[in-house]
Design a protein around this motif. Structure first.
Motif, PDB file in Angstrom:
ATOM      1  N   THR A  23       0.863  -1.189   0.000  1.00 60.77           N
ATOM      2  CA  THR A  23       0.000   0.000   0.000  1.00 60.77           C
ATOM      3  C   THR A  23       0.895   1.234   0.000  1.00 60.77           C
ATOM      4  OG1 THR A  23      -1.913   1.082   0.992  1.00 60.77           O
ATOM      5  CG2 THR A  23      -0.271   0.239   2.527  1.00 60.77           C
ATOM      6  N   TYR A  24       0.294   2.365  -0.340  1.00 56.42           N
ATOM      7  CA  TYR A  24       1.062   3.606  -0.449  1.00 56.42           C
ATOM      8  C   TYR A  24       0.330   4.742   0.238  1.00 56.42           C
ATOM      9  CZ  TYR A  24       3.499   1.245  -4.301  1.00 56.42           C
ATOM     10  OH  TYR A  24       4.227   0.372  -5.058  1.00 56.42           O
ATOM     11  N   GLY A  25       1.056   5.773   0.584  1.00 59.92           N
ATOM     12  CA  GLY A  25       0.397   6.955   1.127  1.00 59.92           C
ATOM     13  C   GLY A  25       1.399   7.984   1.600  1.00 59.92           C
ATOM     14  N   GLY A  81      -7.364   7.025  10.649  1.00 60.74           N
ATOM     15  CA  GLY A  81      -7.664   6.515   9.307  1.00 60.74           C
ATOM     16  C   GLY A  81      -6.462   5.760   8.748  1.00 60.74           C
ATOM     17  N   HIS A  82      -5.284   6.326   8.962  1.00 64.11           N
ATOM     18  CA  HIS A  82      -4.047   5.672   8.496  1.00 64.11           C
ATOM     19  C   HIS A  82      -3.808   4.364   9.263  1.00 64.11           C
ATOM     20  CE1 HIS A  82      -2.709  10.057   7.609  1.00 64.11           C
ATOM     21  NE2 HIS A  82      -3.254   9.530   6.527  1.00 64.11           N
ATOM     22  N   TYR A  83      -3.963   4.471  10.575  1.00 65.01           N
ATOM     23  CA  TYR A  83      -3.712   3.321  11.445  1.00 65.01           C
ATOM     24  C   TYR A  83      -4.591   2.135  11.041  1.00 65.01           C
ATOM     25  CZ  TYR A  83      -3.107   0.653  15.770  1.00 65.01           C
ATOM     26  OH  TYR A  83      -2.829  -0.332  16.679  1.00 65.01           O
ATOM     27  N   VAL A 130       5.976   5.088   1.190  1.00 63.13           N
ATOM     28  CA  VAL A 130       5.687   6.432   1.719  1.00 63.13           C
ATOM     29  C   VAL A 130       6.177   7.444   0.686  1.00 63.13           C
ATOM     30  CG1 VAL A 130       6.051   8.021   3.648  1.00 63.13           C
ATOM     31  CG2 VAL A 130       5.954   5.550   4.082  1.00 63.13           C
ATOM     32  N   THR A 131       5.301   8.405   0.365  1.00 66.40           N
ATOM     33  CA  THR A 131       5.604   9.361  -0.711  1.00 66.40           C
ATOM     34  C   THR A 131       6.680  10.367  -0.293  1.00 66.40           C
ATOM     35  OG1 THR A 131       3.855  10.794   0.103  1.00 66.40           O
ATOM     36  CG2 THR A 131       3.259   9.283  -1.645  1.00 66.40           C
ATOM     37  N   THR A 132       7.499  10.764  -1.243  1.00 73.67           N
ATOM     38  CA  THR A 132       8.474  11.828  -0.955  1.00 73.67           C
ATOM     39  C   THR A 132       7.774  13.179  -1.103  1.00 73.67           C
ATOM     40  OG1 THR A 132       9.124  11.992  -3.265  1.00 73.67           O
ATOM     41  CG2 THR A 132      10.421  10.489  -1.896  1.00 73.67           C
ATOM     42  N   GLY A 160       0.224  17.240  -6.669  1.00 74.30           N
ATOM     43  CA  GLY A 160      -0.679  18.321  -6.281  1.00 74.30           C
ATOM     44  C   GLY A 160      -1.203  18.241  -4.870  1.00 74.30           C
ATOM     45  N   LYS A 161      -0.497  17.551  -4.000  1.00 69.96           N
ATOM     46  CA  LYS A 161      -0.914  17.506  -2.597  1.00 69.96           C
ATOM     47  C   LYS A 161      -0.270  18.698  -1.883  1.00 69.96           C
ATOM     48  CE  LYS A 161      -2.044  14.082   0.776  1.00 69.96           C
ATOM     49  NZ  LYS A 161      -2.413  12.674   0.863  1.00 69.96           N
ATOM     50  N   LEU A 162      -1.084  19.465  -1.198  1.00 68.49           N
ATOM     51  CA  LEU A 162      -0.568  20.687  -0.579  1.00 68.49           C
ATOM     52  C   LEU A 162      -0.422  20.525   0.924  1.00 68.49           C
ATOM     53  CD1 LEU A 162      -2.782  23.416  -2.327  1.00 68.49           C
ATOM     54  CD2 LEU A 162      -0.590  22.516  -3.077  1.00 68.49           C
ATOM     55  N   ILE A 207      10.161   3.929  -0.453  1.00 73.48           N
ATOM     56  CA  ILE A 207       9.850   5.329  -0.769  1.00 73.48           C
ATOM     57  C   ILE A 207       9.146   5.377  -2.123  1.00 73.48           C
ATOM     58  CG2 ILE A 207      10.912   7.597  -1.209  1.00 73.48           C
ATOM     59  CD1 ILE A 207      11.214   6.578   1.636  1.00 73.48           C
ATOM     60  N   GLU A 208       8.069   6.147  -2.212  1.00 73.87           N
ATOM     61  CA  GLU A 208       7.411   6.335  -3.509  1.00 73.87           C
ATOM     62  C   GLU A 208       7.823   7.694  -4.062  1.00 73.87           C
ATOM     63  OE1 GLU A 208       3.101   6.653  -3.712  1.00 73.87           O
ATOM     64  OE2 GLU A 208       3.117   5.801  -5.725  1.00 73.87           O
ATOM     65  N   GLU A 209       8.534   7.637  -5.182  1.00 79.47           N
ATOM     66  CA  GLU A 209       9.125   8.865  -5.708  1.00 79.47           C
ATOM     67  C   GLU A 209       8.543   9.333  -7.026  1.00 79.47           C
ATOM     68  OE1 GLU A 209      13.665   9.222  -4.992  1.00 79.47           O
ATOM     69  OE2 GLU A 209      13.214   7.095  -5.321  1.00 79.47           O
ATOM     70  N   GLN A 266       5.644   4.321 -10.515  1.00 79.39           N
ATOM     71  CA  GLN A 266       6.429   3.379  -9.706  1.00 79.39           C
ATOM     72  C   GLN A 266       5.650   2.149  -9.233  1.00 79.39           C
ATOM     73  OE1 GLN A 266       8.604   5.394  -6.530  1.00 79.39           O
ATOM     74  NE2 GLN A 266       8.604   3.481  -5.369  1.00 79.39           N
ATOM     75  N   LYS A 267       4.319   2.313  -9.072  1.00 80.95           N
ATOM     76  CA  LYS A 267       3.546   1.241  -8.424  1.00 80.95           C
ATOM     77  C   LYS A 267       3.646  -0.077  -9.205  1.00 80.95           C
ATOM     78  CE  LYS A 267       0.250   4.101  -5.851  1.00 80.95           C
ATOM     79  NZ  LYS A 267       0.374   5.504  -6.270  1.00 80.95           N
ATOM     80  N   VAL A 268       3.497   0.014 -10.519  1.00 79.95           N
ATOM     81  CA  VAL A 268       3.530  -1.211 -11.323  1.00 79.95           C
ATOM     82  C   VAL A 268       4.885  -1.902 -11.197  1.00 79.95           C
ATOM     83  CG1 VAL A 268       3.482  -2.115 -13.677  1.00 79.95           C
ATOM     84  CG2 VAL A 268       1.736  -0.489 -12.944  1.00 79.95           C
ATOM     85  N   VAL A 328      -5.514   0.043  -1.008  1.00 79.39           N
ATOM     86  CA  VAL A 328      -5.546   1.484  -0.737  1.00 79.39           C
ATOM     87  C   VAL A 328      -6.956   1.802  -0.251  1.00 79.39           C
ATOM     88  CG1 VAL A 328      -6.225   2.165  -3.102  1.00 79.39           C
ATOM     89  CG2 VAL A 328      -4.789   3.709  -1.786  1.00 79.39           C
ATOM     90  N   GLY A 329      -7.159   2.973   0.335  1.00 86.76           N
ATOM     91  CA  GLY A 329      -8.481   3.339   0.867  1.00 86.76           C
ATOM     92  C   GLY A 329      -9.517   3.529  -0.227  1.00 86.76           C
ATOM     93  N   SER A 330     -10.788   3.408   0.180  1.00 86.42           N
ATOM     94  CA  SER A 330     -11.870   3.444  -0.812  1.00 86.42           C
ATOM     95  C   SER A 330     -12.084   4.830  -1.404  1.00 86.42           C
ATOM     96  CB  SER A 330     -13.172   2.961  -0.170  1.00 86.42           C
ATOM     97  OG  SER A 330     -13.413   3.699   1.010  1.00 86.42           O
ATOM     98  N   ASP A 331     -11.398   5.859  -0.869  1.00 89.83           N
ATOM     99  CA  ASP A 331     -11.499   7.165  -1.528  1.00 89.83           C
ATOM    100  C   ASP A 331     -10.812   7.128  -2.895  1.00 89.83           C
ATOM    101  OD1 ASP A 331      -9.453   6.748   0.315  1.00 89.83           O
ATOM    102  OD2 ASP A 331      -9.004   8.870   0.558  1.00 89.83           O
ATOM    103  N   TRP A 332     -10.113   6.065  -3.161  1.00 89.58           N
ATOM    104  CA  TRP A 332      -9.429   5.909  -4.448  1.00 89.58           C
ATOM    105  C   TRP A 332     -10.124   4.904  -5.371  1.00 89.58           C
ATOM    106  CZ3 TRP A 332      -5.669   9.114  -5.908  1.00 89.58           C
ATOM    107  CH2 TRP A 332      -4.977   9.810  -4.903  1.00 89.58           C
ATOM    108  N   ILE A 333     -11.354   4.512  -5.021  1.00 91.74           N
ATOM    109  CA  ILE A 333     -12.020   3.462  -5.819  1.00 91.74           C
ATOM    110  C   ILE A 333     -11.951   3.764  -7.317  1.00 91.74           C
ATOM    111  CG2 ILE A 333     -14.381   2.715  -6.500  1.00 91.74           C
ATOM    112  CD1 ILE A 333     -14.863   1.925  -3.660  1.00 91.74           C
TER     113      ILE A 333
END
Ligand code: C2G
Length: 451
Positions: A6-8, A16-18, A35-37, A45-47, A71-73, A77-79, A92-97
């Motif tokens: 999983t990633y995040g 939620g993470h836990y 874990v994302t860099t 676009g994450k602020l 590390i997710e850079e 990369q996922k594939v 991954v969480g269902s917000d990404w369905i």
């Protein structure tokens, strides 16, 4: 042995993470977490990511669920990770369905239910840093708001209020949040309120939210009367609460750059501003069927007034309106002409007439042009008397752009007032005053009953 990945970002680590990591681990025997860099988060676009990469890694590690952290850079990369680490399940969480269905070619994909309410006693200290947002209204803008809010670290949208229970429930189900039709219970459940209901309901909702000690981000036009804007801002200040009008243009990086260049002297002294915004709407739309509060100016006027008020100030000497109306008496096209001590502005808005939708800022040494959609500023040009010289500027505008105002609102709540200049109380109040004059010109009521 079943291997899970999983990633995040795992910023401001919360329940939620836990719970996500706990259930990810339970899917198999060996759990890898990417874990994302900071750089990758910026690219996607994450602020506002607050914790450093080592802190975020440490929080993931401390859960005890994780066998390996990577590390997710980069985007693709996922594939390659799935192949490299011989992964059986990607989760991954269902917000990404739907977003990761393409991974099904490489492994099993499991979307785990997102945690609706991230507060818990166990993690109370961490959760303090996260503002729980409640949304009032469940229409188009509210639907745009939720995915944007997910891209701002430090907020979690958890509740929706709509007096019509069914609408609230439909919206809540779609976004995996809680539905309320009781205002007091709704306000109890959240820290801050985002108001995206019809214009005429804003005042009462802002008042109720402030009275309950909640910070408020309200869609434009915040209110349609100057005195109401003044009273609300004064009350918010007295209670040490943030009241913030959401005109997304004001907070986007391109517009900020544009104002900077316009004020820098490059085009000399600014003397004329012409802002146009048109958007054709169906006759049956709320905007063209609400005889009291619909029409072009209440819908689009805030955007067009913004550059004039930002560059000429909140004090104007005169405002005049010329209006084309439909058979309902609603303005399908409005031209507002404003005279300021330092120059002139014309503002044109149309819901039933299409025009070029451009922003022009003219000065004593040159002019700036921004083509539509200038209200999502990404590119502008500076022109001079010497037509062969053109300076070009560009800037990013991500998604629907609401994430910028959410970020600035959050910064203000956290005591960082640097964003205040982007749309001041005085500027918002002046705009409410212009809206009020427009409503009077149209002989429409500015207020919905007594306020
Ligand atoms: N999550 C959750 N419940 C919440 C919040 C988040 O289950 N209330 C889940 C997310 O769905 C995700 C994980 O926790 O699976 C990490 O969330 P974030 O740190 O917000 O990371 P995210 O932006 O979702 O990145 O490449 C990165 C991935 O695409 C996920």
């Amino acid at each position: 042995m079943t291997r899970v990945i999983t990633y995040g970002t795992f910023d401001l680590f919360h329940e939620g993470h836990y719970r996500l990591l706990q259930r990810a681990k339970a899917l198999g025997d060996y759990l890898i977490v990417g874990v994302t860099t900071d750089k990758y988060d910026m690219e996607r676009g994450k602020l506002n990511v607050v914790d450093s990469l080592p802190e975020r890694i440490e929080n993931v590690r401390k859960t005890g669920f994780v066998d390996e952290i990577i590390i997710e850079e980069t985007q693709g990369q996922k594939v390659s990770d799935v192949q490299k680490y011989h992964i059986d399940i990607f989760t991954v969480g269902s917000d990404w369905i739907g977003a990761f269905d393409y991974m099904k070619d490489y492994c099993r994909v499991v979307y785990l239910d997102r945690t609706k309410n991230i507060s818990s006693t166990m993690l109370r200290e961490q959760n303090k840093k996260i503002q729980k947002i409640g949304v009032i209204g469940s229409g188009r803008i509210a639907n745009r708001f939720i995915p944007e809010s997910k891209l701002v670290s430090g907020v979690s949208t958890q509740a929706v209020y709509n007096p019509h229970r069914e609408s609230a429930e439909r919206f809540a189900e779609k976004w995996e949040i809680d539905a309320y039709d009781d205002m007091d219970a709704f306000l109890e459940a959240v820290d801050v309120v985002y108001i995206a209901s019809p214009h005429e309901t804003h005042y009462e909702y802002i008042k109720a939210s402030l009275e309950h000690g909640k910070h408020v981000l309200c869609e434009k036009p915040m209110v349609l009367e100057q005195k109401k804007a003044e009273a609300l801002f004064a009350y918010a200040k007295e209670r040490k609460l943030i009241l913030f009008e959401g005109i997304k243009t004001a907070y986007c990086p391109g517009f900020e750059k544009l104002l900077g260049i316009a004020c820098s002297g490059t085009i000399g002294s600014i003397r004329y501003i012409d802002a146009c915004f048109t958007k054709l709407e169906e006759k049956t739309s709320r905007e063209l069927s609400d005889k009291k509060y619909g029409g072009s100016f209440t819908e689009l006027g805030s955007y067009c007034l913004l550059p004039a008020i930002k560059l000429f100030g909140s004090t104007y000497e005169d405002v005049r309106f010329d209006v084309v109306r439909d058979e309902n008496g609603l303005d399908i096209f409005t031209k507002a002409s404003l005279a300021f001590p330092r120059g002139l502005a014309t503002v044109t808005c149309g819901l039933g007439v299409k025009a070029e939708g451009r922003l022009l800022i003219a000065g004593t040494k040159g002019y700036i042009t921004v083509e539509a959609p200038w209200w999502k500023t990404t590119y502008f040009e500076v022109h001079y008397e010497d037509a062969s010289r053109v300076d070009k500027y560009s800037e990013r505008f991500l998604g629907d752009g609401l994430r910028y105002e959410i970020r600035d609102f959050l910064n203000m709540i956290n005591g960082n007032n640097k964003s205040e200049f982007k749309l001041t109380r005085g500027e918002s109040t002046a705009m409410a005053g212009i809206m009020e004059k427009f409503m009077a010109h149209e002989k429409r009521p500015a207020a919905n009953g007594e306020g």
